[in-house]
Motif scaffolding. Structure first.
Motif, PDB file in Angstrom:
ATOM      1  N   VAL A 152       0.825  -1.211   0.000  1.00 42.68           N
ATOM      2  CA  VAL A 152       0.000   0.000   0.000  1.00 42.68           C
ATOM      3  C   VAL A 152       0.857   1.257   0.000  1.00 42.68           C
ATOM      4  CG1 VAL A 152      -1.701   1.314   1.320  1.00 42.68           C
ATOM      5  CG2 VAL A 152      -1.920  -1.174   1.128  1.00 42.68           C
ATOM      6  N   ASP A 153       1.906   1.277   0.800  1.00 40.33           N
ATOM      7  CA  ASP A 153       2.740   2.479   0.929  1.00 40.33           C
ATOM      8  C   ASP A 153       3.493   2.782  -0.360  1.00 40.33           C
ATOM      9  OD1 ASP A 153       1.914   2.772   3.560  1.00 40.33           O
ATOM     10  OD2 ASP A 153       3.600   1.605   4.351  1.00 40.33           O
ATOM     11  N   LEU A 154       4.023   1.744  -1.019  1.00 43.31           N
ATOM     12  CA  LEU A 154       4.779   1.971  -2.253  1.00 43.31           C
ATOM     13  C   LEU A 154       3.879   2.459  -3.380  1.00 43.31           C
ATOM     14  CD1 LEU A 154       7.318  -1.016  -2.321  1.00 43.31           C
ATOM     15  CD2 LEU A 154       7.707   1.351  -1.653  1.00 43.31           C
ATOM     16  N   LEU A 155       2.670   1.929  -3.467  1.00 40.36           N
ATOM     17  CA  LEU A 155       1.751   2.403  -4.507  1.00 40.36           C
ATOM     18  C   LEU A 155       1.339   3.849  -4.243  1.00 40.36           C
ATOM     19  CD1 LEU A 155       1.613  -0.660  -5.228  1.00 40.36           C
ATOM     20  CD2 LEU A 155      -0.780  -0.259  -5.873  1.00 40.36           C
ATOM     21  N   LYS A 156       1.102   4.161  -2.966  1.00 43.93           N
ATOM     22  CA  LYS A 156       0.722   5.529  -2.614  1.00 43.93           C
ATOM     23  C   LYS A 156       1.850   6.505  -2.935  1.00 43.93           C
ATOM     24  CE  LYS A 156      -1.005   8.305   1.260  1.00 43.93           C
ATOM     25  NZ  LYS A 156      -1.382   8.277   2.713  1.00 43.93           N
ATOM     26  N   LYS A 157       3.074   6.113  -2.637  1.00 45.51           N
ATOM     27  CA  LYS A 157       4.232   6.969  -2.893  1.00 45.51           C
ATOM     28  C   LYS A 157       4.411   7.225  -4.387  1.00 45.51           C
ATOM     29  CE  LYS A 157       9.214   7.247  -1.978  1.00 45.51           C
ATOM     30  NZ  LYS A 157      10.382   6.556  -1.337  1.00 45.51           N
ATOM     31  N   ALA A 158       4.107   6.212  -5.199  1.00 48.33           N
ATOM     32  CA  ALA A 158       4.256   6.353  -6.650  1.00 48.33           C
ATOM     33  C   ALA A 158       3.041   7.010  -7.292  1.00 48.33           C
ATOM     34  CB  ALA A 158       4.491   4.984  -7.281  1.00 48.33           C
ATOM     35  N   GLY A 159       1.997   7.218  -6.511  1.00 46.90           N
ATOM     36  CA  GLY A 159       0.799   7.854  -7.029  1.00 46.90           C
ATOM     37  C   GLY A 159       0.007   6.980  -7.984  1.00 46.90           C
ATOM     38  N   VAL A 160       0.001   5.669  -7.736  1.00 45.77           N
ATOM     39  CA  VAL A 160      -0.715   4.750  -8.627  1.00 45.77           C
ATOM     40  C   VAL A 160      -1.704   3.914  -7.827  1.00 45.77           C
ATOM     41  CG1 VAL A 160       1.151   4.632 -10.304  1.00 45.77           C
ATOM     42  CG2 VAL A 160       1.113   3.006  -8.393  1.00 45.77           C
ATOM     43  N   ARG A 161      -2.665   3.340  -8.551  1.00 50.60           N
ATOM     44  CA  ARG A 161      -3.658   2.460  -7.951  1.00 50.60           C
ATOM     45  C   ARG A 161      -3.379   1.018  -8.386  1.00 50.60           C
ATOM     46  NH1 ARG A 161      -8.306   5.298  -6.448  1.00 50.60           N
ATOM     47  NH2 ARG A 161      -9.622   3.481  -6.841  1.00 50.60           N
ATOM     48  N   PRO A 162      -3.937   0.048  -7.700  1.00 47.10           N
ATOM     49  CA  PRO A 162      -3.752  -1.339  -8.137  1.00 47.10           C
ATOM     50  C   PRO A 162      -4.232  -1.514  -9.572  1.00 47.10           C
ATOM     51  CG  PRO A 162      -4.718  -1.272  -5.951  1.00 47.10           C
ATOM     52  CD  PRO A 162      -4.734   0.125  -6.460  1.00 47.10           C
ATOM     53  N   PRO A 163      -3.436  -2.100 -10.436  1.00 49.69           N
ATOM     54  CA  PRO A 163      -3.811  -2.242 -11.842  1.00 49.69           C
ATOM     55  C   PRO A 163      -4.968  -3.222 -12.026  1.00 49.69           C
ATOM     56  CG  PRO A 163      -1.830  -3.493 -11.396  1.00 49.69           C
ATOM     57  CD  PRO A 163      -2.115  -2.694 -10.159  1.00 49.69           C
ATOM     58  N   ALA A 164      -5.849  -2.907 -12.966  1.00 55.70           N
ATOM     59  CA  ALA A 164      -6.992  -3.774 -13.235  1.00 55.70           C
ATOM     60  C   ALA A 164      -6.845  -4.520 -14.550  1.00 55.70           C
ATOM     61  CB  ALA A 164      -8.283  -2.957 -13.257  1.00 55.70           C
ATOM     62  N   THR A 165      -6.029  -3.979 -15.470  1.00 61.33           N
ATOM     63  CA  THR A 165      -5.857  -4.602 -16.786  1.00 61.33           C
ATOM     64  C   THR A 165      -4.393  -4.919 -17.027  1.00 61.33           C
ATOM     65  OG1 THR A 165      -5.483  -2.518 -17.970  1.00 61.33           O
ATOM     66  CG2 THR A 165      -7.780  -3.219 -17.650  1.00 61.33           C
ATOM     67  N   TRP A 166      -4.131  -5.691 -18.078  1.00 62.79           N
ATOM     68  CA  TRP A 166      -2.748  -6.031 -18.413  1.00 62.79           C
ATOM     69  C   TRP A 166      -1.945  -4.785 -18.765  1.00 62.79           C
ATOM     70  CZ3 TRP A 166      -2.923 -11.078 -21.887  1.00 62.79           C
ATOM     71  CH2 TRP A 166      -3.404 -12.143 -21.096  1.00 62.79           C
ATOM     72  N   ASP A 167      -2.524  -3.874 -19.529  1.00 63.26           N
ATOM     73  CA  ASP A 167      -1.810  -2.642 -19.879  1.00 63.26           C
ATOM     74  C   ASP A 167      -1.501  -1.837 -18.625  1.00 63.26           C
ATOM     75  OD1 ASP A 167      -1.778  -3.211 -22.566  1.00 63.26           O
ATOM     76  OD2 ASP A 167      -3.550  -1.998 -23.046  1.00 63.26           O
ATOM     77  N   GLU A 168      -2.471  -1.769 -17.722  1.00 65.75           N
ATOM     78  CA  GLU A 168      -2.232  -1.052 -16.465  1.00 65.75           C
ATOM     79  C   GLU A 168      -1.168  -1.750 -15.630  1.00 65.75           C
ATOM     80  OE1 GLU A 168      -5.930  -0.615 -14.424  1.00 65.75           O
ATOM     81  OE2 GLU A 168      -6.813   0.684 -15.952  1.00 65.75           O
ATOM     82  N   LEU A 169      -1.147  -3.076 -15.679  1.00 64.25           N
ATOM     83  CA  LEU A 169      -0.142  -3.829 -14.928  1.00 64.25           C
ATOM     84  C   LEU A 169       1.257  -3.456 -15.405  1.00 64.25           C
ATOM     85  CD1 LEU A 169       0.814  -6.042 -12.983  1.00 64.25           C
ATOM     86  CD2 LEU A 169       0.365  -7.719 -14.796  1.00 64.25           C
ATOM     87  N   LYS A 170       1.437  -3.398 -16.715  1.00 62.89           N
ATOM     88  CA  LYS A 170       2.768  -3.061 -17.244  1.00 62.89           C
ATOM     89  C   LYS A 170       3.160  -1.631 -16.887  1.00 62.89           C
ATOM     90  CE  LYS A 170       1.938  -4.553 -21.518  1.00 62.89           C
ATOM     91  NZ  LYS A 170       2.220  -4.927 -22.941  1.00 62.89           N
ATOM     92  N   SER A 171       2.236  -0.687 -17.034  1.00 62.02           N
ATOM     93  CA  SER A 171       2.582   0.708 -16.754  1.00 62.02           C
ATOM     94  C   SER A 171       2.771   0.946 -15.252  1.00 62.02           C
ATOM     95  CB  SER A 171       1.491   1.641 -17.296  1.00 62.02           C
ATOM     96  OG  SER A 171       0.244   1.399 -16.655  1.00 62.02           O
ATOM     97  N   PRO A 283      -7.111  -8.957 -19.299  1.00 61.56           N
ATOM     98  CA  PRO A 283      -6.824  -8.271 -20.570  1.00 61.56           C
ATOM     99  C   PRO A 283      -7.645  -6.993 -20.764  1.00 61.56           C
ATOM    100  CG  PRO A 283      -6.933 -10.623 -20.930  1.00 61.56           C
ATOM    101  CD  PRO A 283      -7.373 -10.389 -19.507  1.00 61.56           C
ATOM    102  N   GLU A 284      -8.950  -7.051 -20.506  1.00 62.60           N
ATOM    103  CA  GLU A 284      -9.822  -5.903 -20.699  1.00 62.60           C
ATOM    104  C   GLU A 284     -10.611  -5.625 -19.425  1.00 62.60           C
ATOM    105  OE1 GLU A 284      -9.770  -4.102 -23.386  1.00 62.60           O
ATOM    106  OE2 GLU A 284      -8.463  -5.440 -24.564  1.00 62.60           O
ATOM    107  N   ARG A 285     -10.787  -4.367 -19.114  1.00 59.54           N
ATOM    108  CA  ARG A 285     -11.531  -3.972 -17.922  1.00 59.54           C
ATOM    109  C   ARG A 285     -12.939  -4.569 -17.955  1.00 59.54           C
ATOM    110  NH1 ARG A 285     -10.619  -0.193 -14.134  1.00 59.54           N
ATOM    111  NH2 ARG A 285      -8.810   0.595 -15.307  1.00 59.54           N
ATOM    112  N   GLY A 286     -13.380  -5.075 -16.826  1.00 57.91           N
ATOM    113  CA  GLY A 286     -14.709  -5.660 -16.744  1.00 57.91           C
ATOM    114  C   GLY A 286     -14.716  -7.170 -16.818  1.00 57.91           C
ATOM    115  N   GLN A 287     -13.595  -7.759 -17.278  1.00 62.17           N
ATOM    116  CA  GLN A 287     -13.508  -9.211 -17.322  1.00 62.17           C
ATOM    117  C   GLN A 287     -13.348  -9.765 -15.906  1.00 62.17           C
ATOM    118  OE1 GLN A 287     -10.319  -9.390 -20.678  1.00 62.17           O
ATOM    119  NE2 GLN A 287     -11.231 -11.438 -20.584  1.00 62.17           N
ATOM    120  N   ALA A 288     -13.796 -10.994 -15.723  1.00 62.89           N
ATOM    121  CA  ALA A 288     -13.566 -11.688 -14.455  1.00 62.89           C
ATOM    122  C   ALA A 288     -12.291 -12.506 -14.580  1.00 62.89           C
ATOM    123  CB  ALA A 288     -14.740 -12.599 -14.124  1.00 62.89           C
TER     124      ALA A 288
END
Length: 409
Positions: A152-171, A283-288
């Motif tokens: 939680v602390d490292l994500l907050k420090k970087a100003g990012v949220r938990p990624p939901a998609t593969w593209d978000e995971l990479k970025s 892969p895409e937002r909204g998928q389970a």
């Protein structure tokens, strides 16, 4: 309790041949009267004692005792074979979910419908894990799967949220990679651990373990490759098992990781580590997400002792009552398999809610390929190892994997 087992010592055709030769269904030695016997992998002291607590609770009203024989997970199959050969197989045989198909295929397990074991109200994934060719042979009190665990602390420090998609995971992983800390960690070892961690990406990307060479699994391999080649994940992932991944996360060398609820006790013991759980990116937002379902199932071997089978079935029914499933799940940080119990567990353990959600959409590793799973597992592990070490491109690696799976080795 880890979700996946090391490859059993005896598998596939060899297992079937040995089971037939030893006569799994026979039980010539007269078992101890008044004692129901269990073979499992509860070698951990806490788990063994918790098991005994619930076994005693369910056996006492029946006027019997329960005796556990616990061996390491990778030795359960071999131990069962040795006991079968000496006609001393236990009344209850607890197997990893991925092993049920191999034992059921020999005819050595009783269909639960014939025993009086109540399997109503179980999640679809739990039914699938304990079934072979449409017949249910095993029942799990609780199961586990995988999720994204993040600092939680490292994500907050970087100003990012938990990624939901593969593209978000990479970025997101790229932004979290700083100094000695990688943004992402996962296990890519050439065994059950690595395959267990790869399957959520493979399946959610529409990969098919029965047709590895259809190309649909290539994007998942490419995702893992991009994370490693982009230095958002360490190249050492090919040597890290799931415990190693957790160690990296605790040490601050990974901001996010794929892992399971069996790590919760260790994570919770870290006073300066603030962690949380989210769904595995899709892969895409909204998928389970479609992670594998892991854990063990209790089965009833065919023996000559109908009275003992009846008693063992009653014990299984007691163990799987709602209140016992919830209590057991909380004791081992796993999710109950009865839908009503899982809802209660999620309400009582909000921090682990993501695991409960993942289990609801999880899949059995053997649902598509049955008793062939060990060979397919080896082929899949070879594919991602080849890609991550630069020996092959994703599509080529999967074609080679299919050839390996088809040839049986």
């Amino acid at each position: 309790m880890p979700p996946s087992r090391r490859r059993p010592a005896v598998t596939g055709a060899a297992l079937a041949a040995l089971l037939a030769a030893t006569g799994l269904t026979g039980c010539a030695n007269e078992p101890e009267a008044g004692t129901v016997t269990v073979l499992n992998s509860a070698t951990d002291t806490h788990e063994h004692e918790q098991n005994q607590k619930y076994f005693d609770r369910c056996a006492r009203p029946l006027g019997v005792k329960v005796k556990q024989t616990s061996v390491p997970a990778d030795q359960v199959s071999a131990k069962a074979l040795r006991m079968a050969s000496s006609h001393s197989l236990t009344d209850i045989l607890e197997l990893d979910g991925s092993e049920v198909a191999q034992f059921a295929d020999t005819g050595g397990l009783l269909p639960l419908a014939e025993t009086g074991v109540d399997v109503s109200g179980l999640s679809k994934s739990a039914v699938s894990m304990g079934s072979f060719r449409g017949t249910q042979y095993g029942i799990a009190r609780s199961v586990n799967s995988l999720a994204l665990i993040y600092n939680v602390d490292l994500l907050k420090k970087a100003g990012v949220r938990p990624p939901a998609t593969w593209d978000e995971l990479k970025s997101t992983a790229r932004k979290l990679t700083r100094g000695k800390t990688f943004g992402m960690a996962f296990s890519a070892t050439p065994d059950a651990d690595g395959v267990y961690q790869f399957l959520p990406f493979f399946w959610t990307g529409d990969g098919d373990e029965a047709r590895l060479d259809d190309g649909k699994g290539a994007p998942a391999l490419q995702l893992w490759k991009d994370l490693v080649t982009g230095r958002s994940a360490s190249s050492a992932v090919v040597t890290w098992n799931q415990q190693d991944v957790n160690d990296q996360f605790i040490a601050g060398r990974a901001a996010m990781m794929i892992n399971g609820p069996w790590q919760v006790p260790v994570l919770s013991a870290q006073k300066n580590l603030h962690w949380a759980v989210a769904q595995i990116p899709v892969p895409e937002r909204g998928q389970a997400a479609q992670p594998p379902i892991g854990g063990t199932v209790m089965t009833l071997p065919r023996t000559e002792h109908k009275d003992r089978q009846d008693t063992a079935a009653k014990i299984l029914n007691c163990l799987n009552e709602r209140k016992n499933q919830v209590a057991w799940g909380e004791s081992v940080n796993n999710v109950p398999t009865r839908t009503a119990a899982a809802k209660q567990y999620k309400k009582q353990n909000p921090k682990l809610a993501a695991f409960a959600d993942e289990v609801a959409t999880a899949r059995s590793r053997t649902a598509r390929v049955g008793a062939r799973w060990p060979v397919v597992q080896d082929a899949l592990s070879g594919a991602f190892q080849s890609v991550l070490t630069g020996r092959a491109e994703p599509r080529t690696a999967l074609k080679q994997a299919q050839n390996r799976a088809t040839s049986g080795g």
